[in-house]
Design a protein around this motif. Structure first.
Motif, mmCIF file in Angstrom:
data_model
loop_
_atom_site.group_PDB
_atom_site.id
_atom_site.type_symbol
_atom_site.label_atom_id
_atom_site.label_comp_id
_atom_site.label_asym_id
_atom_site.label_seq_id
_atom_site.Cartn_x
_atom_site.Cartn_y
_atom_site.Cartn_z
ATOM 1 N N LYS A 280 0.896 -1.215 0.077
ATOM 2 C CA LYS A 280 -0.051 -0.096 -0.007
ATOM 3 C C LYS A 280 1.013 1.187 0.055
ATOM 4 O O LYS A 280 1.938 1.300 0.478
ATOM 5 C CB LYS A 280 -1.042 0.069 1.221
ATOM 6 C CG LYS A 280 -2.041 -1.173 1.469
ATOM 7 C CD LYS A 280 -2.916 -1.337 0.362
ATOM 8 C CE LYS A 280 -3.726 -2.482 0.702
ATOM 9 N NZ LYS A 280 -4.864 -2.578 -0.568
ATOM 10 N N GLY B 234 -1.951 -1.512 -4.199
ATOM 11 C CA GLY B 234 -2.256 -0.069 -3.556
ATOM 12 C C GLY B 234 -2.107 0.913 -4.070
ATOM 13 O O GLY B 234 -1.269 0.998 -5.106
ATOM 14 N N ASP C 244 0.960 11.728 2.851
ATOM 15 C CA ASP C 244 0.708 12.491 4.057
ATOM 16 C C ASP C 244 0.729 13.925 3.510
ATOM 17 O O ASP C 244 1.749 14.527 3.217
ATOM 18 C CB ASP C 244 1.730 12.268 4.954
ATOM 19 C CG ASP C 244 1.747 13.115 6.265
ATOM 20 O OD1 ASP C 244 0.919 14.261 6.152
ATOM 21 O OD2 ASP C 244 2.328 13.047 7.286
ATOM 22 N N CYS D 168 -2.688 5.743 -4.364
ATOM 23 C CA CYS D 168 -3.148 7.009 -3.707
ATOM 24 C C CYS D 168 -2.859 8.113 -4.650
ATOM 25 O O CYS D 168 -1.970 8.145 -5.685
ATOM 26 C CB CYS D 168 -2.491 7.400 -2.481
ATOM 27 S SG CYS D 168 -0.652 7.382 -2.524
ATOM 28 N N THR E 99 -8.745 4.391 -4.704
ATOM 29 C CA THR E 99 -8.194 5.820 -4.092
ATOM 30 C C THR E 99 -9.298 6.677 -4.999
ATOM 31 O O THR E 99 -9.604 6.547 -6.045
ATOM 32 C CB THR E 99 -6.797 6.364 -4.316
ATOM 33 O OG1 THR E 99 -6.528 7.299 -3.753
ATOM 34 C CG2 THR E 99 -6.442 6.423 -5.598
ATOM 35 N N SER F 177 -11.266 3.773 0.566
ATOM 36 C CA SER F 177 -10.827 5.144 0.348
ATOM 37 C C SER F 177 -11.955 5.999 0.809
ATOM 38 O O SER F 177 -13.151 5.816 0.483
ATOM 39 C CB SER F 177 -10.734 5.449 -1.276
ATOM 40 O OG SER F 177 -10.084 6.701 -1.502
ATOM 41 N N THR G 282 0.450 5.760 0.355
ATOM 42 C CA THR G 282 -0.557 6.801 1.001
ATOM 43 C C THR G 282 0.404 8.144 0.942
ATOM 44 O O THR G 282 1.434 8.066 1.123
ATOM 45 C CB THR G 282 -1.407 6.515 1.965
ATOM 46 O OG1 THR G 282 -2.424 7.514 1.963
ATOM 47 C CG2 THR G 282 -0.616 6.805 3.274
ATOM 48 N N GLY H 164 -6.855 -2.178 -4.200
ATOM 49 C CA GLY H 164 -6.821 -1.047 -3.520
ATOM 50 C C GLY H 164 -7.506 -0.130 -4.409
ATOM 51 O O GLY H 164 -8.101 -0.366 -5.537
ATOM 52 N N GLU I 87 -4.609 3.414 7.949
ATOM 53 C CA GLU I 87 -5.246 3.181 6.739
ATOM 54 C C GLU I 87 -5.858 4.549 6.157
ATOM 55 O O GLU I 87 -5.262 5.540 5.831
ATOM 56 C CB GLU I 87 -6.195 2.078 6.858
ATOM 57 C CG GLU I 87 -5.557 0.698 7.052
ATOM 58 C CD GLU I 87 -4.647 0.320 5.732
ATOM 59 O OE1 GLU I 87 -5.282 0.581 4.625
ATOM 60 O OE2 GLU I 87 -3.818 -0.368 6.091
ATOM 61 N N VAL I 88 -7.076 4.718 6.457
ATOM 62 C CA VAL I 88 -8.113 5.834 5.783
ATOM 63 C C VAL I 88 -8.555 6.731 7.190
ATOM 64 O O VAL I 88 -9.135 5.835 7.906
ATOM 65 C CB VAL I 88 -9.005 5.246 5.090
ATOM 66 C CG1 VAL I 88 -10.060 6.737 4.454
ATOM 67 C CG2 VAL I 88 -8.261 4.704 3.907
#
Length: 643
Positions: A228, A451, A232, A453, A397, A332, A230, A395, A265-266
């Motif tokens: 995965k 995954g 920040d 994002c 997003t 997501s 993601t 995954g 995670e989310v």
């Protein structure tokens, strides 16, 4: 030890004796009583006039973690052997692995124990050896694994579901079978007593099997199976689940590693949403005091089930606790109106679903089919809603800039894009080949992306290209793909591609040797005449044909192949209520007045209460008496069988 001369039999032969043992174990109080009961059971089974023998591994199968192919009767003689029938997407199979690891740490091949993983695929993508190699690495499997791509051994033993464990004695004789996960105590009890029983009789050999771990042949790589990724947004960093190294990496946007930490995670405001693949549910963790739809005020730290009954199924429902998921693996959040939902990549049902943040209602978006028990409705089809097909998506997003959802369609090796307003699902990038090419969207390839994002205000899409051990960067403006060069503080590049060659395999279903054979009375026919065979198959009560699986029929005419010239030799069985009629036109130039045409049927069906997938077959043999005498209109021949 020589292979037995008798034909192997199915696991059903163990059922009466093992059922009696398990009832007796329920009444046993002490460990000594349990051990004694198992020892007595083994005395009984070992004393049968004829062993219930496992068949030999077919020649030509692909092996991992060994120096070469293994033979049941040459290499495993004198061992207690555990056959683990598994498929690497199955969460229940993954849950069993720690039990097997613990058993391997307790007993070695020198003690007389060996575990062999028999990989019998559910999805076509899982038949490919390179993909199994990746799974063996991800789950740190160190025992031998054989790719039973045609499910030959599965069918011989009439295994019915994943996972199934079969315990063998030192003669290749079947002793026990365990279905499903959660049998650690029985697994250890049966194995330990079997080792003691056969050691007491001097039948255990301490020889070692040639083990050659696949992972030892690979170069080191600081990114290993990233699952995965993601963004920040506050610190402008990427957070990568570096699965193969059991860590979370935090890297700057240029790829430089900052440090390793735990991850999440989310998050929506003060709620952490969790996809619980193992329990087939969506959970919520309150990071601060707050409330969930239809819930009273909740304290900080509260963690509870938000949606999902716990049953593994593809069931949508206005009441979230009555809905069913099948290994939800990606989430997501689209918190803004009109969406206000969680998007869920529901891997085993090959669907994308939505969970309303207002009332918890679970709804279908794309993929799958309407039958909630059918977890075999997969494929690679661009389309709208249920007409679109995915294969094990891992995954999702949300792109709030474009109001689009991106999907890591893992086993199709593609990135799909979904418009939730129209439910249109199309391929965004990836050719479908399991390889490693970074170019334009249409020419690039992935290998089981897990995954993804959105970053840079919707300009970039980061993809965890799991089996290529990379993070790929998709530029949504220029439609090009590049690789994120992950490196340490010394500017040393730490990742690199593992090239995977394309492997193409086409599997034709094979009937198990134990399939019933139905001999039909002879039929008179003349050259040029067309015969009709009508399938009339009945499934057991409480079961239904698995429409997405490759249930089929096919014609054979051993020794009289001329009968099949110009015929349609096979077809699918899509609906048990409307079974196909098979046509056979007798050739004008007949080479024999007598012949036999065989109709083989291979069925997948599922139990409504347990979702276990069954594989069954039946063989119909139709003798033909061919003469020039003109035949009248012949009624269809009914091929009847009740499973």
């Amino acid at each position: 030890m020589a292979a037995p001369g008798v034909r192997s039999r199915s696991l059903a032969g163990l059922l009466p004796a093992q059922t009696s043992l398990e009832y007796a174990l329920l009444d046993a109080v002490t460990q000594e009583e349990k051990s004694s009961l198992v020892y007595q059971y083994l005395q009984k089974v070992d004393g049968w006039e004829q062993d219930l023998s496992v068949p030999e591994f077919p020649e030509g199968l692909e092996w991992l973690n060994t120096e070469g192919p293994i033979s049941v009767y040459k290499d495993l003689g004198g061992k207690v052997v555990i056959l683990d029938f598994f498929t690497y997407c199955c969460i229940n199979c993954i849950h069993l692995l720690p039990d097997l690891h613990a058993l391997e740490h307790t007993y070695s091949d020198k003690d007389g124990l060996l575990i062999v993983g028999v990989h019998s695929a559910k999805f076509p993508n899982e038949k490919v050896l390179d993909n199994i190699k990746s799974a063996v690495l991800r789950y740190d499997i160190t025992h031998p694994v054989v790719n039973d791509a045609d499910a030959s051994l599965w069918q011989e033993l009439e295994v019915s579901c994943w996972p199934t464990v079969v315990i063998l004695g030192p003669r290749g004789n079947m002793l026990f079978s365990l279905i499903g996960e959660g049998h650690k105590e029985k697994l250890f009890l049966y194995t330990s007593i079997a080792l003691k029983y056969y050691k007491d009789r001097g039948q255990i050999r301490a020889n070692e099997i040639g083990i050659k771990l696949y992972k030892d042949s690979l170069p080191p790589s600081p990114l290993l199976f990233p699952g995965k990724v993601t963004v920040d947004h506050l610190s402008k960093r990427l957070v990568i689940a570096d699965t193969g190294h059991h860590r979370i990496l935090v890297v700057w946007k240029n790829g430089q590693i900052q440090y390793s930490i735990g991850g999440s995670e989310v998050q929506r405001d003060d709620i952490l949403w969790i996809a619980m693949a193992g329990t087939h549910q969506i959970w919520a963790l309150l990071l601060d005091c707050g409330r969930l739809p239809k819930k009273n005020d909740l304290k900080k730290g509260t963690c509870l089930r938000f949606a999902g009954s716990g049953n593994e199924e593809n069931r949508n429902n206005a009441y979230p606790h009555k809905a069913g998921f099948a290994q939800p693996s990606g989430l997501s959040l689209a918190s803004e109106d009109p969406w206000s939902c969680l998007f869920v990549a529901d891997s085993e049902s090959s669907t994308v679903r939505t969970v309303s943040l207002k009332d918890g209602a679970v709804k279908h978006l794309v993929g799958g089919e309407r039958d909630p028990m059918n977890l075999f409705a997969f494929g690679d089809v661009d389309g709208v809603g249920i007409s679109a097909k995915l294969q094990h998506p891992l995954g999702v997003t949300w792109d709030k800039k474009r109001n689009l959802l991106y999907v890591a369609d893992s086993y199709n090796h593609k990135i799909k894009v979904v418009d939730p307003k129209t439910k249109q699902c199309t391929t965004l990038a990836g050719t479908g080949d399991a390889s490693n090419v970074s170019s334009s969207f249409t020419e690039s390839t992935f290998n089981e992306p897990g995954g993804l994002c959105i970053g840079e205000n919707g300009e970039l899409l980061y993809v965890a290209d799991t089996n290529n051990h990379q993070i790929k960067v998709m530029d949504l403006e220029t439609k090009t793909i590049s690789v994120l060069p992950v490196f340490g503080s010394g500017n040393a590049v730490v990742d690199g591609p593992f090239l995977v060659e394309k492997v193409e395999k086409q599997t034709v279903p094979k009937l198990p040797k134990s399939a019933p054979a139905v001999q039909l009375p002879p039929v008179a026919a003349s050259p040029g005449q067309t015969l009709q065979f009508q399938l009339r198959l009945d499934l057991p009560s409480g079961t239904k044909l698995t429409e997405g699986a490759p249930s089929c029929w096919f014609l054979t005419a051993e020794g009289n192949e001329w009968l099949l010239q110009g015929q349609v030799p096979s077809g699918e069985i899509e609906n048990i209520a409307n079974q196909p009629t098979i046509s056979l036109q007798i050739p004008g130039n007949c080479l024999s007045p007598e012949a036999v045409i065989s109709v083989s049927v291979f069925l997948y069906y599922c139990s409504a209460d347990s979702s276990a997938c069954m594989m069954k077959g039946v063989l119909f043999s139709q003798p033909l008496q061919i003469s020039d005498a003109q035949q009248g209109c012949t009624a269809p021949v009914e091929l009847k069988y009740a499973f």
